[in-house]
Each structure stands twice: as C-alpha cells, then as structure tokens.
Design an enzyme around this catalytic site. Structure first.
Site, PDB file in Angstrom:
ATOM      1  N   GLU A 123      -0.227   0.241 -10.825  1.00 27.82           N
ATOM      2  CA  GLU A 123      -0.981   0.924  -9.769  1.00 27.82           C
ATOM      3  C   GLU A 123      -2.390   1.290 -10.225  1.00 27.82           C
ATOM      4  OE1 GLU A 123       3.327   1.410  -8.739  1.00 27.82           O
ATOM      5  OE2 GLU A 123       2.138   1.655 -10.581  1.00 27.82           O
TER       6      GLU A 123
ATOM      7  N   ASP B 227       4.679   7.446  -2.560  1.00 25.19           N
ATOM      8  CA  ASP B 227       5.294   8.141  -3.696  1.00 25.19           C
ATOM      9  C   ASP B 227       4.838   7.568  -5.037  1.00 25.19           C
ATOM     10  OD1 ASP B 227       7.834   9.619  -2.166  1.00 25.19           O
ATOM     11  OD2 ASP B 227       7.255   7.702  -1.297  1.00 25.19           O
TER      12      ASP B 227
ATOM     13  N   HIS C 157      10.735   7.214  -1.643  1.00 25.68           N
ATOM     14  CA  HIS C 157      10.169   6.197  -0.754  1.00 25.68           C
ATOM     15  C   HIS C 157       9.827   6.780   0.611  1.00 25.68           C
ATOM     16  CE1 HIS C 157      12.345   3.852  -3.786  1.00 25.68           C
ATOM     17  NE2 HIS C 157      11.498   2.874  -3.528  1.00 25.68           N
TER      18      HIS C 157
END
Length: 670
Positions: free
Chosen positions: A391, A416, A460
């Site tokens: 990420e 998340d 999620h």
C-alpha cells in the site's frame, strides 16, 4: 569541498544565528560531489538532509543554500517553509528534484516512482522524456531498515527501473550504532533483491568515488537497470545541530572517523599530481571569502511574509462548474461500479499518460469488486497492472509518477488497509504542493472502497473519512450514486491536487435493500461535477417549513439512503443534502439550508463520537446558532472498534432508517 567545509565551520561558529535544526555534509563530501558531477539536466535526483555537497555539485550556490538554512523569504526551494538541504527544483538547467521530506527512507518510494514513470513514458514513445534520464535516490544506511525502502527496492528490481540507490554509510543512525540496529550493511542486504546490481566504494576517496559513480551512471543510462552504490563514509559533524556528537560519541570513535576525512585526502592527492600549495591555499581563501560574504548577505535577507502562510495548500483546479448531460435521453441505467469503470475507461482512451494500478486490479481479476474489469485487456498490462501487497508503494509512487507527467489512478483494496500507506500520504503526498510552493502538486486519484454490508466483518467494513480529513493537503470525495461517481472521478482526475475517492461497497451494485436509486442513467462522456459542491437530493414541503416542523438531514454515501427511507415516515418534512465532497466542504449550502429549517440532523456511517460528522455539527451550531430551533443532532455508528462479523451484530452497530426516523421525529417535535 572547501566551500562545504567552510560552510559547516561557519554554521558551528554561529549557532545562535543558525537557530533552525540542520545537518551538514562533513565526511560525505567526496561521494556526494562524485555523484552530482555525473548528472545532466534531464536527470532526477532525490538528496537527503545531509546532502549539501551534492547540491553544491549540481550548481546551487552557498547563498541559495543559506537562505534555506535561515528560513528566509527568498529561499528558492520553499520560501522559508522547509529545513536546510531539503530542496526541490524544476527549472530545466539542473536535474529535477521533487519534494524531499525529513522522514527517514520515505524518499525511496516517490523516487522509484519517477524511474517507473520514465520507463513507462519511454515505452510508449512519449516526447515528455528526452534522452536517457537516470534517477539517483540518496539515503543513509540506517534508512534501509525502513520497510518502505524494501518496497521500493522490490519494485525497482521487479520492473528493472533506471534508478541508482546511493547509500552513504557512516555507521550511525543518530545515536544508534550499526551493530545495534542492523544485521548486515546495505551491500549485503541488497543481495537479496534479485536483479539489483551493486558495488561498494570508499566514499571518502574522491577519485575512487568518481570512478565508481561514472561507471554506475553510464551503466544505468545505457542498460536502464537498477544499481545500488554502498559508500562507506565518516561522520565528522553532528547528527544535527540539535543532536550533537558529544552527546553520544566517544573520542576514540571521533578520532577513527576523522582519520578518514575526505578533505585532507583530496588535498594530498592534488599535491601528488602537481597542484601547487599556493593554488590550493588560494582555493581555500576564496572559499572563506565567499562563505563569509554569502552568510552575511543571508542573515540580512528578508524574512517571509506571514500573510503568505496559507498559500499553495492546493493549486487551482480547472473544474469549477458542472458540465455535460447528467441524464441523457434514452441512456441505460448503470450501477455505481460500472460508472467508475466507464469513467476510467474514458480517461485511459483520452490520455495516454494515464496508468491504473493497485492490488488485483490487473488482467486476471480486474479488481476484487470488478471495478477495473476489462481495462487491462483493452489498454494493455503496461497501463493497467497489479502490484504486490504494498500500500505504501501504491500511494507514494504517485508522487514520482506525477512529477514526470504520468497520471496515476491507484487503488487501496479496502479502507481498512489504507493505514500502511499513511506514511506516504501524510509525509509526501499531502505536503508536496505546500512545501514546494506549488512546483510539485501531486495530481493523483486514490480509490478506496469503504463501508459495511453483508457481513464483511471487522477488517473489510471500515469507513475512514475522519482519519483522512485530519490530513491537510488532500481532497476527499464520497459519491452516493452512479452519475455522481462518474462526474466526480472525472473532476478528481483533472484536479491537479491529490484526491481520495471513498466508494461505498454496498452501493456498487445496489444490492442493499433501498439503494436502487444509486443506479442512474449513464451520463454523457463529458459529464463532470466540480469538487466541493453538495446537492439537495430531496426537498421539504414549504408549508412544513413555514410551520417550523421540518428539518434538514446532512449526509453522504449510504447515509443518503438511510435518510430517504426514514423520511417516508414523515409528510414531506425532511430535506436531504448529499455532501458528495467532504473536503472541500460546501459550507455555503449547508448553512443556508440549516438556517431555512432551523433543525438539522447530521448522519454518518462512522462512529458518532470524535467524527467528521460531530465536528461538522459543531461548526453548524456556531455559524447558525441564532437560526436554530433545536440543537444540531448527530447520529452515527456505535462507538465500537470495528464492525462485527455477524450480520445481526453489524446491523445493531450501524445507523438504520428506524434509528434515523426516531431522531428526525424528536427534532421536528421540539
């Protein structure tokens, strides 16, 4: 080298004047100059905070550097906003330097993004990139323990990018010795990255450093493959002016480092090859005169104008009004997920500089929500591609990509999981425009699926808008229907600033009962909505307003549908505002409608306490106080750490139409 030495001595002798924290390059001069002197204006370089000699080698003057040291108005890099030796530059006469932060190792990802952008533009035959530019990312050895550096190295070898990682190893990480913190040095560590060329050099020896850097730069310029240079150097000064060497270093350690001082080494080398002592002494005398004069001038230079402190948070966007046809005659209704897909397809067709990447967005799956399905097939895997579970790289590389002219649309798979990207989002992306005074805004679109439905569970289902809205320097968008999704993605793309698109998973396909209106006719190809403009999605009856029994619900995302469902229990008494953009916020419309009704409910899917919605209610209370007939109410999720897995528990945590209706009832009856 004489200039750098004299600068360090001058700063140390004038500590009360040099009051801002700074580092100097003493001990690192040879390798830094050897690197700088290989570069040409078409290249890119990311110095780190000890790289003043590298900057001198590029052609920046001591006076220019001193203006930043003293945080003066005419500092060419940031106008007094940034630390010493934190440059950025974009003039064409020297290598380009993107925004440089102080966070250790954080420059590795954006700088690798530059190399990735060069490779992409070269591959499509773009004229944006001329010649065979290379990229140098400079860093200290201690920074290699940062996980984000490994993400950059992994991507560089995976894609075989034209980048050089110049690691200056002085055996210290502030007060932490190498043997305390690292199991291996950079040269050993990088051996684990298959495809990374590597070499070691005595970075205190200018001739050896020159030969190595010339070889490496020539190789990367020709072969377009990554390289690491591990340069062993002494640390002769302090870590910074504030963290001084006498706090933690022994006399024995200092003596060992001073024995490798590159300055007397070069002085002796010059004498060996026949340079006369008088010539060397004259260089030193000239350096002393230059530094004394420049330092005196810098001290007298004007201070920044405090009235300019809010400039360059963003650069202006060209999208200022709604255009195109929202509901073309005969257009088929589409789902939100398809609206996003069609918008990005349009952008890929129109702009060859657009690339789309993230986890699972590529050709095999096309996104876990099928939000990029068919795009890689249609436009090629060089434009729509998967990344590893990185990420930080996904987000931070956009800074480098955009600096060279690539337009990244990137995705973090779930809200998340945005937190690993926060270092890059906060440290690099959000601050770049401001600290470069508009030279390096970052036009990127970051897509983030959010929200709870159907038992997604605690990892999620999260909504993250409050956390994102605490970051200054980014824009946050939250569409609730297909038409807005398409129009806002287009606006986000054409905005020259970083924009985060929060997309509710439960609205993608309108599978949640009561969300069928999230589908809408496919807008025209040129449809666009300016960011920062809320819309009234449901009006109240004027009679109810005149009687004082109406209210306005201010919400966004799934909240729009909860509010619509709840309002059916009332007789046209409820007006609903869909914010669409959470920052910038359409406060003008909000305050106007609150004043018209005198009663207001702010509705969010996030937790109620300490949320964006609660902060908004406070602003409304302040601005509209004399118009309110009741306190501004807020309803959100219960204040639990996560959404439970069981659907029954999930529904108990979230707001729902009945809970919203109960709050509206209390408001209109007050």
């Amino acid at each position: 080298m004489a200039l750098a030495k004299t600068m360090a001595e001058t700063y140390e002798a004038n500590r009360s004047t040099c009051k801002y924290v700074h580092s100097t390059s003493r001990g690192h001069e040879a390798i830094q100059l050897a690197a700088a002197l290989q570069l040409i204006p078409e290249d890119f370089v990311s110095p780190y905070y000890r790289d003043e000699s590298l900057l001198l080698g590029l052609g920046f003057t001591p006076y220019q550097l001193m203006l930043q040291l003293l945080a003066k108005k005419d500092d060419i890099f940031s106008g007094g906003r940034e630390y010493y030796a934190h440059p950025n530059y974009k003039q064409g006469d020297k290598p380009t330097i993107i925004h440089q932060s102080s966070a250790t190792g954080m420059q590795a990802i954006p700088t690798t993004g530059i190399a990735h952008g060069i490779q992409y533009l070269t591959g499509i035959g773009s004229t944006i990139v001329g010649g065979s530019p290379i990229v140098i990312c400079s860093m200290g050895d201690a920074s290699l323990t940062e996980g984000e550096v490994s993400e950059a190295l992994q991507f560089a070898v995976l894609k075989q990018l034209p980048i050089i990682y110049l690691v200056q190893d002085n055996n210290w990480g502030i007060s932490v010795r190498a043997d305390e913190a690292r199991a291996m040095d950079a040269f050993e560590y990088v051996a684990g990255f298959k495809g990374m060329n590597r070499i070691q050099v005595d970075g205190s020896d200018f001739v050896a450093s020159w030969e190595v850097m010339k070889h490496v730069c020539d190789f990367v310029r020709k072969e377009r493959k990554p390289y690491m240079v591990h340069a062993q150097v002494p640390l002769l000064g302090h870590h910074t002016s504030g963290v001084r060497r006498e706090f933690y270093r022994s006399q024995q350690d200092l003596a060992k480092h001073q024995a490798n001082d590159p300055y007397p080494k070069l002085r002796s080398k010059l004498a060996e090859i026949g340079i006369l002592e008088d010539e060397i002494a004259q260089i030193e005398k000239d350096a002393a005169t230059t530094i004394a004069n420049d330092f005196a001038r810098a001290i007298e230079a004007p201070e920044p104008d405090a009235s300019s402190v809010e400039e360059y948070i963003f650069v202006p966007t060209p999208v200022t009004e709604e255009k195109g046809i929202r509901s073309p005659e005969g257009a088929e209704k589409i789902m939100m997920v398809d609206a996003a897909l069609f918008a990005i397809r349009d952008l890929l067709e129109q702009h060859p500089e657009v690339v789309v990447y993230g986890e699972d967005v590529g050709i095999t799956l096309g996104g876990v929500f099928r939000e990029t399905a068919t795009l890689a097939d249609r436009f090629g895997q060089h434009r729509v591609f998967n990344t590893a579970i990185q990420e930080a790289y996904i987000v931070g590389s956009a800074a480098g990509m955009s600096a060279i002219g690539v337009r990244p649309i990137v995705e973090v798979q779930f809200g998340d999981y945005i937190y690993p990207a926060f270092n890059q989002l906060v440290t690099e992306i959000s601050k770049s425009c401001y600290l470069t005074r508009g030279k390096f805004p970052i036009p990127m679109v970051l897509r983030v699926p959010v929200g709870a439905y159907g038992g997604g569970g605690p990892y999620h289902s999260g909504c993250v808008e409050t956390t994102l809205l605490s970051i200054k320097g980014i824009k946050v968008v939250y569409p609730s229907n297909a038409a807005d999704m398409k129009g806002l993605i287009k606006a986000a793309f054409y905005d020259p600033n970083p924009v985060v698109m929060l997309e509710h998973k439960g609205l993608y396909w309108s599978k949640v009962p009561g969300t069928d209106e999230a589908k809408s006719p496919d807008p025209s190809r040129d449809y666009i909505i300016p960011l920062g403009k809320a819309t009234i999605v449901q009006t109240a009856d004027k009679t109810a307003m005149d009687k004082g029994i109406s209210c306005v619900v201010i919400t966004y995302g799934m909240g729009v549908y909860w509010a619509k469902a709840a309002s059916k229990q009332f007789n046209d008494q409820v007006e609903i505002i869909d914010l669409r953009t959470l920052y910038p916020l359409d406060e003008a419309l909000i305050f106007e409608r609150v004043k018209a009704h005198g009663r207001c409910l702010v509705l969010t899917e996030e937790q109620q306490n300490n949320s964006f919605a609660e902060a908004l209610a406070g602003r409304i209370s302040k601005e509209c106080f004399q118009y309110l007939d009741a306190p501004v109410d807020v309803i959100g999720a219960l204040n639990v750490p996560a959404i439970p897995m069981n659907i029954i528990l999930e529904k108990a945590v979230l707001p729902n139409p009945d809970k919203v209706a109960d709050r509206i009832k209390k408001l209109v009856e007050l």
